[in-house]
Design a protein around this motif. Structure first.
Motif: not given
Ligand SMILES: Nc1ncnc2c1ncn2[C@@H]1O[C@H](COP(=O)(O)OP(=O)(O)OP(=O)(O)O)[C@@H](O)[C@H]1O
Length: 500
Positions: A180-182, A188-190, A79-81, A73-77, A222-227
Protein backbone atom coordinates in the motif's frame (compact mmCIF):
# COMPACT_ATOMS: atom_id res chain seq x y z
CA UNK A 1 -10.02 -2.75 -12.43
CA UNK A 2 -10.61 -2.20 -16.10
CA UNK A 3 -8.68 0.70 -17.44
CA UNK A 4 -10.87 3.03 -19.47
CA UNK A 5 -7.99 3.08 -21.93
CA UNK A 6 -8.41 -0.59 -22.55
CA UNK A 7 -11.92 -1.19 -21.36
CA UNK A 8 -12.90 -3.67 -24.06
CA UNK A 9 -12.64 -7.38 -23.63
CA UNK A 10 -9.15 -6.97 -24.89
CA UNK A 11 -7.40 -4.38 -26.88
CA UNK A 12 -4.06 -3.54 -28.32
CA UNK A 13 -3.87 0.21 -27.94
CA UNK A 14 -0.87 1.90 -29.41
CA UNK A 15 0.56 4.40 -27.03
CA UNK A 16 0.45 7.12 -29.65
CA UNK A 17 -3.33 6.86 -29.71
CA UNK A 18 -3.51 7.59 -26.03
CA UNK A 19 -2.64 11.26 -26.29
CA UNK A 20 -5.72 12.29 -28.25
CA UNK A 21 -8.08 10.49 -25.93
CA UNK A 22 -6.48 11.59 -22.70
CA UNK A 23 -8.30 14.87 -22.38
CA UNK A 24 -11.58 13.21 -21.52
CA UNK A 25 -10.22 10.63 -19.17
CA UNK A 26 -10.42 10.52 -15.42
CA UNK A 27 -7.57 12.16 -13.54
CA UNK A 28 -6.28 8.80 -12.28
CA UNK A 29 -5.88 7.60 -15.86
CA UNK A 30 -4.32 10.83 -17.09
CA UNK A 31 -1.82 10.70 -14.25
CA UNK A 32 -0.86 7.09 -14.87
CA UNK A 33 2.94 6.96 -14.76
CA UNK A 34 4.57 6.51 -18.15
CA UNK A 35 8.01 5.56 -16.86
CA UNK A 36 9.34 3.73 -13.86
CA UNK A 37 10.67 6.96 -12.37
CA UNK A 38 7.13 8.37 -12.19
CA UNK A 39 5.97 5.51 -10.01
CA UNK A 40 5.80 6.41 -6.35
CA UNK A 41 6.50 3.86 -3.61
CA UNK A 42 7.24 0.21 -4.48
CA UNK A 43 10.94 1.02 -4.20
CA UNK A 44 11.62 -2.53 -3.04
CA UNK A 45 10.73 -3.67 -6.57
CA UNK A 46 12.44 -0.94 -8.50
CA UNK A 47 16.06 -0.95 -7.44
CA UNK A 48 18.71 -0.78 -10.15
CA UNK A 49 19.10 -4.22 -11.70
CA UNK A 50 15.91 -5.58 -10.12
CA UNK A 51 14.01 -8.08 -12.29
CA UNK A 52 11.14 -5.64 -12.74
CA UNK A 53 13.44 -2.85 -13.89
CA UNK A 54 15.24 -5.22 -16.23
CA UNK A 55 11.91 -6.31 -17.67
CA UNK A 56 10.58 -2.77 -18.01
CA UNK A 57 13.78 -1.53 -19.58
CA UNK A 58 13.35 -3.95 -22.40
CA UNK A 59 15.60 -6.86 -21.70
CA UNK A 60 13.84 -10.17 -21.38
CA UNK A 61 15.99 -11.23 -18.47
CA UNK A 62 16.77 -14.81 -17.58
CA UNK A 63 14.73 -17.39 -19.42
CA UNK A 64 11.48 -18.23 -17.74
CA UNK A 65 11.53 -15.16 -15.51
CA UNK A 66 9.95 -12.83 -17.99
CA UNK A 67 6.38 -13.29 -16.85
CA UNK A 68 5.34 -11.66 -13.62
CA UNK A 69 2.50 -11.92 -11.18
CA UNK A 70 1.86 -8.63 -9.40
CA UNK A 71 0.13 -9.15 -6.09
CA UNK A 72 -1.04 -6.19 -4.09
CA UNK A 73 -3.93 -4.03 -2.91
CA UNK A 74 -5.99 -1.98 -5.37
CA UNK A 75 -4.63 1.26 -6.74
CA UNK A 76 -0.99 0.59 -5.94
CA UNK A 77 0.34 0.34 -9.48
CA UNK A 78 -0.20 -3.16 -10.87
CA UNK A 79 -1.90 -2.07 -14.09
CA UNK A 80 0.47 0.87 -14.29
CA UNK A 81 3.50 -1.41 -14.16
CA UNK A 82 2.06 -3.54 -16.94
CA UNK A 83 1.68 -0.42 -19.10
CA UNK A 84 5.22 0.68 -18.33
CA UNK A 85 6.59 -2.75 -19.24
CA UNK A 86 4.64 -2.62 -22.49
CA UNK A 87 6.24 0.70 -23.40
CA UNK A 88 9.52 -1.08 -24.10
CA UNK A 89 10.72 -1.06 -27.67
CA UNK A 90 8.85 -3.33 -30.10
CA UNK A 91 6.28 -4.30 -27.58
CA UNK A 92 2.53 -4.51 -27.97
CA UNK A 93 0.21 -4.15 -25.02
CA UNK A 94 -2.77 -6.47 -24.89
CA UNK A 95 -5.15 -6.57 -21.98
CA UNK A 96 -7.48 -9.36 -21.01
CA UNK A 97 -9.88 -9.08 -18.14
CA UNK A 98 -10.30 -12.33 -16.27
CA UNK A 99 -13.87 -11.32 -15.53
CA UNK A 100 -14.94 -11.45 -19.14
CA UNK A 101 -12.31 -13.36 -21.08
CA UNK A 102 -12.24 -17.12 -21.57
CA UNK A 103 -9.96 -19.84 -22.96
CA UNK A 104 -10.86 -18.84 -26.55
CA UNK A 105 -9.70 -15.28 -25.95
CA UNK A 106 -6.43 -16.49 -24.44
CA UNK A 107 -5.80 -18.68 -27.48
CA UNK A 108 -6.60 -15.81 -29.81
CA UNK A 109 -4.09 -13.57 -28.05
CA UNK A 110 -1.44 -16.30 -28.12
CA UNK A 111 -1.92 -16.91 -31.87
CA UNK A 112 -1.67 -13.21 -32.60
CA UNK A 113 1.38 -12.90 -30.32
CA UNK A 114 3.16 -15.67 -32.21
CA UNK A 115 2.40 -14.04 -35.53
CA UNK A 116 3.56 -10.63 -34.27
CA UNK A 117 6.76 -12.16 -33.00
CA UNK A 118 7.53 -14.15 -36.15
CA UNK A 119 6.37 -11.70 -38.79
CA UNK A 120 6.87 -8.33 -37.15
CA UNK A 121 9.49 -8.94 -34.50
CA UNK A 122 7.20 -7.58 -31.77
CA UNK A 123 6.81 -8.95 -28.28
CA UNK A 124 3.33 -9.00 -26.80
CA UNK A 125 2.89 -7.94 -23.20
CA UNK A 126 -0.31 -9.65 -22.09
CA UNK A 127 -1.80 -7.93 -19.08
CA UNK A 128 -4.30 -10.15 -17.31
CA UNK A 129 -6.14 -8.30 -14.61
CA UNK A 130 -7.64 -10.18 -11.68
CA UNK A 131 -6.09 -13.50 -12.64
CA UNK A 132 -7.58 -15.06 -9.50
CA UNK A 133 -10.92 -15.01 -11.28
CA UNK A 134 -9.68 -17.37 -13.97
CA UNK A 135 -10.51 -20.98 -13.18
CA UNK A 136 -7.90 -23.73 -13.53
CA UNK A 137 -8.70 -24.50 -17.18
CA UNK A 138 -8.46 -20.83 -18.09
CA UNK A 139 -5.15 -20.44 -16.26
CA UNK A 140 -3.83 -23.62 -17.86
CA UNK A 141 -4.52 -22.09 -21.28
CA UNK A 142 -1.90 -19.44 -20.50
CA UNK A 143 0.85 -21.97 -19.86
CA UNK A 144 2.13 -22.71 -23.40
CA UNK A 145 2.42 -19.00 -24.19
CA UNK A 146 4.27 -18.30 -20.95
CA UNK A 147 6.48 -21.34 -21.16
CA UNK A 148 7.52 -20.74 -24.75
CA UNK A 149 7.92 -17.01 -24.30
CA UNK A 150 5.27 -16.11 -26.89
CA UNK A 151 4.08 -13.41 -24.50
CA UNK A 152 5.32 -11.61 -21.46
CA UNK A 153 2.46 -12.27 -19.10
CA UNK A 154 1.87 -9.59 -16.50
CA UNK A 155 -0.88 -10.93 -14.27
CA UNK A 156 -2.37 -8.84 -11.49
CA UNK A 157 -4.22 -10.01 -8.45
CA UNK A 158 -5.43 -8.61 -5.16
CA UNK A 159 -5.70 -12.12 -3.69
CA UNK A 160 -2.90 -14.30 -2.43
CA UNK A 161 -1.61 -16.05 -5.57
CA UNK A 162 -0.57 -19.13 -3.58
CA UNK A 163 -4.27 -19.93 -3.33
CA UNK A 164 -5.59 -18.44 -6.52
CA UNK A 165 -2.96 -19.14 -9.19
CA UNK A 166 -2.22 -22.66 -10.45
CA UNK A 167 1.21 -23.86 -9.42
CA UNK A 168 2.68 -24.41 -12.93
CA UNK A 169 1.98 -20.77 -13.69
CA UNK A 170 3.30 -19.63 -10.30
CA UNK A 171 6.51 -21.54 -10.79
CA UNK A 172 7.07 -20.07 -14.26
CA UNK A 173 6.50 -16.48 -13.16
CA UNK A 174 8.15 -13.98 -10.95
CA UNK A 175 5.91 -13.14 -8.02
CA UNK A 176 6.18 -9.48 -7.01
CA UNK A 177 4.29 -8.06 -4.04
CA UNK A 178 3.20 -4.43 -4.14
CA UNK A 179 2.70 -2.51 -0.91
CA UNK A 180 0.00 0.00 0.00
CA UNK A 181 1.28 3.49 -0.73
CA UNK A 182 2.28 5.65 2.22
CA UNK A 183 0.79 9.09 2.95
CA UNK A 184 4.07 10.58 1.80
CA UNK A 185 3.90 8.76 -1.54
CA UNK A 186 0.29 9.79 -2.02
CA UNK A 187 0.89 13.38 -1.00
CA UNK A 188 3.61 13.63 -3.65
CA UNK A 189 1.16 12.25 -6.16
CA UNK A 190 -1.44 14.85 -5.19
CA UNK A 191 1.11 17.62 -5.71
CA UNK A 192 1.92 16.28 -9.15
CA UNK A 193 -1.74 15.97 -10.09
CA UNK A 194 -2.41 19.55 -8.95
CA UNK A 195 0.52 20.96 -10.87
CA UNK A 196 1.02 18.96 -14.05
CA UNK A 197 -0.60 19.96 -17.29
CA UNK A 198 -2.09 16.51 -17.84
CA UNK A 199 -3.53 16.78 -14.33
CA UNK A 200 -5.33 19.80 -12.88
CA UNK A 201 -2.77 22.12 -14.43
CA UNK A 202 -2.34 24.50 -11.50
CA UNK A 203 -6.01 25.50 -11.45
CA UNK A 204 -6.50 24.40 -7.84
CA UNK A 205 -4.75 24.43 -4.52
CA UNK A 206 -5.62 22.03 -1.74
CA UNK A 207 -5.93 23.22 1.83
CA UNK A 208 -4.00 21.06 4.32
CA UNK A 209 -7.14 19.81 6.05
CA UNK A 210 -8.61 18.66 2.76
CA UNK A 211 -5.35 16.93 1.93
CA UNK A 212 -5.37 15.13 5.29
CA UNK A 213 -8.96 14.11 4.71
CA UNK A 214 -8.28 12.69 1.26
CA UNK A 215 -5.22 10.80 2.49
CA UNK A 216 -7.07 9.34 5.49
CA UNK A 217 -9.82 7.99 3.28
CA UNK A 218 -7.46 6.58 0.67
CA UNK A 219 -6.20 3.51 2.51
CA UNK A 220 -2.97 3.54 0.49
CA UNK A 221 -4.86 3.52 -2.83
CA UNK A 222 -3.59 6.04 -5.41
CA UNK A 223 -6.64 5.67 -7.63
CA UNK A 224 -8.90 6.55 -4.76
CA UNK A 225 -6.76 9.60 -3.93
CA UNK A 226 -6.85 10.91 -7.49
CA UNK A 227 -10.53 10.14 -7.99
CA UNK A 228 -11.44 11.98 -4.81
CA UNK A 229 -9.15 14.87 -5.65
CA UNK A 230 -10.78 15.23 -9.05
CA UNK A 231 -14.28 15.06 -7.58
CA UNK A 232 -13.32 17.57 -4.87
CA UNK A 233 -11.94 19.90 -7.55
CA UNK A 234 -15.26 19.70 -9.38
CA UNK A 235 -17.16 20.51 -6.17
CA UNK A 236 -14.83 23.43 -5.45
CA UNK A 237 -15.18 24.73 -9.00
CA UNK A 238 -18.97 24.50 -8.79
CA UNK A 239 -18.92 26.40 -5.52
CA UNK A 240 -16.65 29.08 -6.92
CA UNK A 241 -18.84 29.36 -10.00
CA UNK A 242 -21.92 29.89 -7.82
CA UNK A 243 -20.21 32.66 -5.93
CA UNK A 244 -18.88 34.34 -9.04
CA UNK A 245 -20.87 37.51 -9.78
CA UNK A 246 -23.38 37.31 -12.64
CA UNK A 247 -22.08 38.15 -16.07
CA UNK A 248 -18.79 36.39 -15.53
CA UNK A 249 -18.10 33.90 -18.26
CA UNK A 250 -15.26 32.14 -19.90
CA UNK A 251 -14.65 35.06 -22.22
CA UNK A 252 -13.75 37.37 -19.34
CA UNK A 253 -10.10 38.11 -18.86
CA UNK A 254 -8.75 38.10 -15.35
CA UNK A 255 -8.61 41.86 -15.29
CA UNK A 256 -12.32 41.83 -16.05
CA UNK A 257 -13.08 39.27 -13.38
CA UNK A 258 -14.44 40.88 -10.27
CA UNK A 259 -13.27 39.50 -6.95
CA UNK A 260 -15.33 36.75 -5.42
CA UNK A 261 -17.71 37.55 -2.61
CA UNK A 262 -15.26 38.74 0.05
CA UNK A 263 -17.59 37.52 2.75
CA UNK A 264 -17.21 33.93 1.60
CA UNK A 265 -14.12 32.54 3.22
CA UNK A 266 -14.44 29.31 1.19
CA UNK A 267 -13.79 31.12 -2.04
CA UNK A 268 -10.07 31.57 -2.27
CA UNK A 269 -9.88 33.06 -5.68
CA UNK A 270 -6.77 34.91 -6.54
CA UNK A 271 -5.54 36.88 -9.48
CA UNK A 272 -3.92 34.39 -11.72
CA UNK A 273 -3.51 34.08 -15.45
CA UNK A 274 -6.56 32.77 -17.19
CA UNK A 275 -6.66 29.02 -17.44
CA UNK A 276 -8.89 26.63 -19.09
CA UNK A 277 -8.54 23.16 -17.74
CA UNK A 278 -10.95 20.89 -19.56
CA UNK A 279 -9.28 17.97 -17.83
CA UNK A 280 -10.44 19.04 -14.41
CA UNK A 281 -13.29 16.54 -14.35
CA UNK A 282 -15.77 18.98 -15.82
CA UNK A 283 -14.40 21.87 -13.73
CA UNK A 284 -13.43 24.59 -16.15
CA UNK A 285 -12.50 27.39 -13.85
CA UNK A 286 -10.44 29.48 -16.23
CA UNK A 287 -12.19 32.74 -15.36
CA UNK A 288 -12.22 32.01 -11.65
CA UNK A 289 -8.50 32.03 -10.95
CA UNK A 290 -6.89 29.46 -8.68
CA UNK A 291 -9.48 27.76 -6.55
CA UNK A 292 -8.79 26.29 -3.13
CA UNK A 293 -10.24 22.88 -2.45
CA UNK A 294 -11.51 22.82 1.14
CA UNK A 295 -12.14 19.83 3.36
CA UNK A 296 -15.91 20.37 2.91
CA UNK A 297 -15.39 20.01 -0.83
CA UNK A 298 -13.43 16.83 -0.23
CA UNK A 299 -16.11 15.42 2.07
CA UNK A 300 -18.86 16.21 -0.38
CA UNK A 301 -16.84 14.69 -3.18
CA UNK A 302 -16.33 11.47 -1.25
CA UNK A 303 -20.06 10.97 -1.03
CA UNK A 304 -20.17 11.03 -4.82
CA UNK A 305 -16.99 9.07 -5.31
CA UNK A 306 -18.29 6.01 -3.44
CA UNK A 307 -21.55 5.88 -5.35
CA UNK A 308 -20.23 3.20 -7.60
CA UNK A 309 -19.71 -0.27 -6.17
CA UNK A 310 -16.08 -0.70 -5.28
CA UNK A 311 -15.07 -4.30 -4.91
CA UNK A 312 -12.54 -3.50 -2.26
CA UNK A 313 -13.96 -0.40 -0.66
CA UNK A 314 -16.74 0.54 1.73
CA UNK A 315 -19.46 0.08 -0.89
CA UNK A 316 -18.41 -3.52 -1.20
CA UNK A 317 -19.21 -4.18 2.42
CA UNK A 318 -22.44 -2.20 2.26
CA UNK A 319 -23.71 -4.19 -0.70
CA UNK A 320 -22.70 -7.52 0.81
CA UNK A 321 -24.31 -6.50 4.09
CA UNK A 322 -27.55 -5.51 2.33
CA UNK A 323 -27.48 -8.80 0.40
CA UNK A 324 -27.22 -10.89 3.57
CA UNK A 325 -29.87 -8.80 5.32
CA UNK A 326 -32.27 -9.21 2.39
CA UNK A 327 -31.73 -12.98 2.47
CA UNK A 328 -32.36 -12.98 6.20
CA UNK A 329 -35.36 -10.70 5.74
CA UNK A 330 -36.96 -13.09 3.20
CA UNK A 331 -36.97 -10.50 0.41
CA UNK A 332 -35.83 -12.38 -2.71
CA UNK A 333 -36.27 -9.36 -4.97
CA UNK A 334 -33.99 -7.14 -2.91
CA UNK A 335 -31.51 -10.01 -2.52
CA UNK A 336 -31.47 -10.46 -6.31
CA UNK A 337 -30.94 -6.73 -6.75
CA UNK A 338 -27.85 -6.75 -4.53
CA UNK A 339 -26.68 -9.95 -6.19
CA UNK A 340 -27.03 -8.19 -9.55
CA UNK A 341 -24.94 -5.26 -8.31
CA UNK A 342 -22.20 -7.62 -7.24
CA UNK A 343 -22.33 -9.51 -10.54
CA UNK A 344 -22.27 -6.33 -12.62
CA UNK A 345 -19.35 -5.02 -10.58
CA UNK A 346 -17.45 -8.22 -11.33
CA UNK A 347 -17.46 -9.57 -7.79
CA UNK A 348 -15.79 -12.95 -7.52
CA UNK A 349 -18.63 -15.53 -7.78
CA UNK A 350 -16.79 -17.74 -5.29
CA UNK A 351 -16.96 -14.96 -2.74
CA UNK A 352 -20.73 -14.65 -3.28
CA UNK A 353 -21.14 -18.42 -3.09
CA UNK A 354 -19.30 -18.56 0.24
CA UNK A 355 -21.66 -15.89 1.64
CA UNK A 356 -24.63 -17.97 0.44
CA UNK A 357 -23.35 -21.12 2.13
CA UNK A 358 -22.98 -19.24 5.40
CA UNK A 359 -26.43 -17.65 5.02
CA UNK A 360 -28.03 -21.05 4.38
CA UNK A 361 -26.73 -22.29 7.70
CA UNK A 362 -27.06 -19.10 9.67
CA UNK A 363 -30.45 -17.85 8.47
CA UNK A 364 -32.35 -20.93 7.30
CA UNK A 365 -30.83 -23.68 9.39
CA UNK A 366 -33.14 -26.47 10.46
CA UNK A 367 -36.22 -24.70 9.09
CA UNK A 368 -35.13 -26.02 5.68
CA UNK A 369 -31.84 -27.92 5.78
CA UNK A 370 -31.99 -28.40 2.01
CA UNK A 371 -31.06 -24.71 1.60
CA UNK A 372 -27.56 -25.59 2.76
CA UNK A 373 -27.42 -28.36 0.17
CA UNK A 374 -28.47 -25.92 -2.54
CA UNK A 375 -25.87 -23.38 -1.42
CA UNK A 376 -23.03 -25.91 -1.16
CA UNK A 377 -23.95 -27.37 -4.53
CA UNK A 378 -24.02 -23.87 -6.01
CA UNK A 379 -20.60 -23.10 -4.50
CA UNK A 380 -19.12 -26.26 -6.00
CA UNK A 381 -20.76 -25.66 -9.34
CA UNK A 382 -19.48 -22.07 -9.39
CA UNK A 383 -15.94 -23.45 -9.01
CA UNK A 384 -16.50 -25.81 -11.91
CA UNK A 385 -18.25 -23.45 -14.24
CA UNK A 386 -17.16 -19.89 -13.64
CA UNK A 387 -18.93 -16.82 -14.95
CA UNK A 388 -21.15 -15.99 -16.71
CA UNK A 389 -23.13 -19.23 -16.16
CA UNK A 390 -22.25 -19.27 -12.45
CA UNK A 391 -24.75 -16.47 -11.98
CA UNK A 392 -27.57 -18.95 -12.66
CA UNK A 393 -26.55 -21.07 -9.68
CA UNK A 394 -26.03 -18.03 -7.48
CA UNK A 395 -29.53 -16.87 -8.37
CA UNK A 396 -31.05 -20.24 -7.48
CA UNK A 397 -29.30 -20.39 -4.12
CA UNK A 398 -30.27 -16.76 -3.43
CA UNK A 399 -33.94 -17.41 -4.14
CA UNK A 400 -33.94 -20.67 -2.15
CA UNK A 401 -32.46 -19.00 0.92
CA UNK A 402 -34.56 -15.83 0.67
CA UNK A 403 -37.85 -17.71 0.30
CA UNK A 404 -37.10 -20.51 2.79
CA UNK A 405 -38.53 -20.48 6.30
CA UNK A 406 -35.97 -19.12 8.71
CA UNK A 407 -34.33 -20.40 11.86
CA UNK A 408 -31.13 -19.48 13.61
CA UNK A 409 -31.89 -21.83 16.49
CA UNK A 410 -29.11 -24.36 15.96
CA UNK A 411 -26.25 -21.93 15.80
CA UNK A 412 -27.69 -19.83 18.61
CA UNK A 413 -27.78 -23.05 20.62
CA UNK A 414 -24.11 -23.66 19.92
CA UNK A 415 -23.20 -20.11 20.86
CA UNK A 416 -25.01 -20.52 24.19
CA UNK A 417 -23.18 -23.79 24.82
CA UNK A 418 -19.85 -22.15 23.95
CA UNK A 419 -20.59 -19.30 26.36
CA UNK A 420 -21.25 -21.82 29.14
CA UNK A 421 -18.03 -23.70 28.39
CA UNK A 422 -16.11 -20.42 28.47
CA UNK A 423 -17.80 -19.62 31.79
CA UNK A 424 -16.42 -22.87 33.19
CA UNK A 425 -19.62 -24.90 33.13
CA UNK A 426 -19.60 -28.58 32.27
CA UNK A 427 -18.06 -30.81 34.88
CA UNK A 428 -16.71 -34.31 34.41
CA UNK A 429 -18.16 -36.50 31.67
CA UNK A 430 -20.61 -38.97 33.28
CA UNK A 431 -18.83 -42.28 34.00
CA UNK A 432 -21.17 -44.40 31.89
CA UNK A 433 -20.39 -42.30 28.78
CA UNK A 434 -16.61 -42.44 29.12
CA UNK A 435 -14.36 -44.37 26.78
CA UNK A 436 -14.37 -48.00 27.87
CA UNK A 437 -12.11 -49.44 25.20
CA UNK A 438 -8.75 -49.47 26.93
CA UNK A 439 -7.48 -51.92 29.51
CA UNK A 440 -8.43 -50.93 33.02
CA UNK A 441 -11.31 -48.68 31.92
CA UNK A 442 -13.86 -50.99 33.46
CA UNK A 443 -12.05 -51.02 36.76
CA UNK A 444 -12.49 -47.25 36.77
CA UNK A 445 -16.21 -47.67 36.18
CA UNK A 446 -16.08 -46.32 32.64
CA UNK A 447 -19.01 -47.47 30.54
CA UNK A 448 -20.69 -49.18 33.50
CA UNK A 449 -24.50 -49.11 33.22
CA UNK A 450 -24.29 -47.52 29.81
CA UNK A 451 -27.51 -48.22 27.88
CA UNK A 452 -27.12 -48.95 24.16
CA UNK A 453 -29.86 -46.78 22.62
CA UNK A 454 -30.62 -49.19 19.77
CA UNK A 455 -31.68 -51.84 22.26
CA UNK A 456 -34.39 -49.57 23.64
CA UNK A 457 -37.90 -48.87 22.33
CA UNK A 458 -37.78 -46.34 19.47
CA UNK A 459 -33.96 -46.55 19.73
CA UNK A 460 -33.93 -43.92 22.46
CA UNK A 461 -32.49 -44.61 25.90
CA UNK A 462 -33.46 -43.01 29.16
CA UNK A 463 -30.11 -42.02 30.61
CA UNK A 464 -28.11 -38.93 31.49
CA UNK A 465 -25.98 -37.44 28.70
CA UNK A 466 -24.79 -34.00 29.85
CA UNK A 467 -22.40 -33.44 32.74
CA UNK A 468 -24.18 -33.12 36.12
CA UNK A 469 -24.23 -29.32 36.15
CA UNK A 470 -25.93 -29.09 32.78
CA UNK A 471 -28.69 -31.61 33.31
CA UNK A 472 -31.99 -30.17 32.06
CA UNK A 473 -30.38 -27.27 30.19
CA UNK A 474 -32.07 -26.61 26.83
CA UNK A 475 -29.57 -25.11 24.45
CA UNK A 476 -31.48 -25.92 21.33
CA UNK A 477 -34.82 -24.13 21.24
CA UNK A 478 -36.41 -24.88 17.88
CA UNK A 479 -38.37 -22.08 16.30
CA UNK A 480 -41.23 -24.16 15.00
CA UNK A 481 -40.74 -22.60 11.54
CA UNK A 482 -40.83 -24.76 8.44
CA UNK A 483 -39.40 -28.22 8.95
CA UNK A 484 -38.24 -27.23 12.41
CA UNK A 485 -41.82 -27.55 13.62
CA UNK A 486 -41.58 -31.33 13.20
CA UNK A 487 -38.15 -31.24 14.83
CA UNK A 488 -39.63 -29.37 17.79
CA UNK A 489 -42.42 -31.91 18.25
CA UNK A 490 -40.03 -34.82 18.09
CA UNK A 491 -37.60 -33.10 20.42
CA UNK A 492 -40.30 -32.79 23.09
CA UNK A 493 -40.80 -36.55 22.94
CA UNK A 494 -37.04 -37.21 22.93
CA UNK A 495 -36.39 -35.02 25.94
CA UNK A 496 -39.25 -36.66 27.78
CA UNK A 497 -37.48 -40.02 27.41
CA UNK A 498 -33.80 -39.10 27.78
CA UNK A 499 -34.47 -36.96 30.83
CA UNK A 500 -36.78 -39.42 32.50
N1 LIG B 1 2.71 3.46 -7.49
C1 LIG B 1 2.05 4.43 -8.16
N2 LIG B 1 2.67 5.56 -8.50
C2 LIG B 1 2.00 6.55 -9.16
N3 LIG B 1 0.70 6.47 -9.48
C3 LIG B 1 0.04 5.37 -9.15
C4 LIG B 1 0.67 4.28 -8.48
N4 LIG B 1 -0.22 3.32 -8.28
C5 LIG B 1 -1.36 3.75 -8.80
N5 LIG B 1 -1.21 4.99 -9.32
C6 LIG B 1 -2.28 5.82 -9.91
O1 LIG B 1 -3.54 5.17 -9.67
C7 LIG B 1 -4.14 4.74 -10.88
C8 LIG B 1 -4.62 3.33 -10.73
O2 LIG B 1 -3.51 2.48 -10.52
P1 LIG B 1 -3.39 1.02 -11.14
O3 LIG B 1 -4.47 0.85 -12.19
O4 LIG B 1 -2.01 0.77 -11.53
O5 LIG B 1 -3.78 0.20 -9.87
P2 LIG B 1 -3.88 -1.36 -9.69
O6 LIG B 1 -2.89 -1.73 -8.64
O7 LIG B 1 -3.81 -2.04 -11.01
O8 LIG B 1 -5.33 -1.44 -9.06
P3 LIG B 1 -6.51 -2.54 -9.23
O9 LIG B 1 -6.10 -3.75 -8.44
O10 LIG B 1 -7.70 -1.87 -8.59
O11 LIG B 1 -6.69 -2.79 -10.70
C9 LIG B 1 -3.07 4.90 -11.95
O12 LIG B 1 -3.64 5.28 -13.17
C10 LIG B 1 -2.17 5.98 -11.40
O13 LIG B 1 -2.68 7.25 -11.73
Amino acid sequence: MTDPLTGDLFSAASHQEEGGRRRHMPLAVRMRPRHLDEIVGQQHLLEQGSPLRVLAEGSRGPAGASSVILYGPPGTGKTTLAHVIARGESRTFVELSAIRAGVKDVRRVMDQALEDRDLRGRTTVLFLDEIHRFNKAQQDALLPGVENGWVILVAATTENPSFSVVSPLLSRSLLLTLRPLTDEDLSGLIDRALAEERGLDGAFTLDPEARGHILRMAGGDARRVLTTLEAAAAVAAGRAEQHAPAGTDDACSDEDSPEADPGDSDSSETDSPERDSPEAGGATPGHLGTITITSEDAEQAMDHAVQRYDRDGDQHYDIVSAFIKSLRGSDPDAALHYLARMVVAGEDPRFIARRLVIAAGEEVGMADPSALQTAVAAAQAVQLIGMPEARILLAEATVHIATAPKSNASYRALDAAIADVRAGKGGPVPLHLRDAHYAGAHRLGHGRSYVYAHDEPHHVAAQQYPPDDLVGVDYYRPTGNGQERAVAERLDRLRAITRR
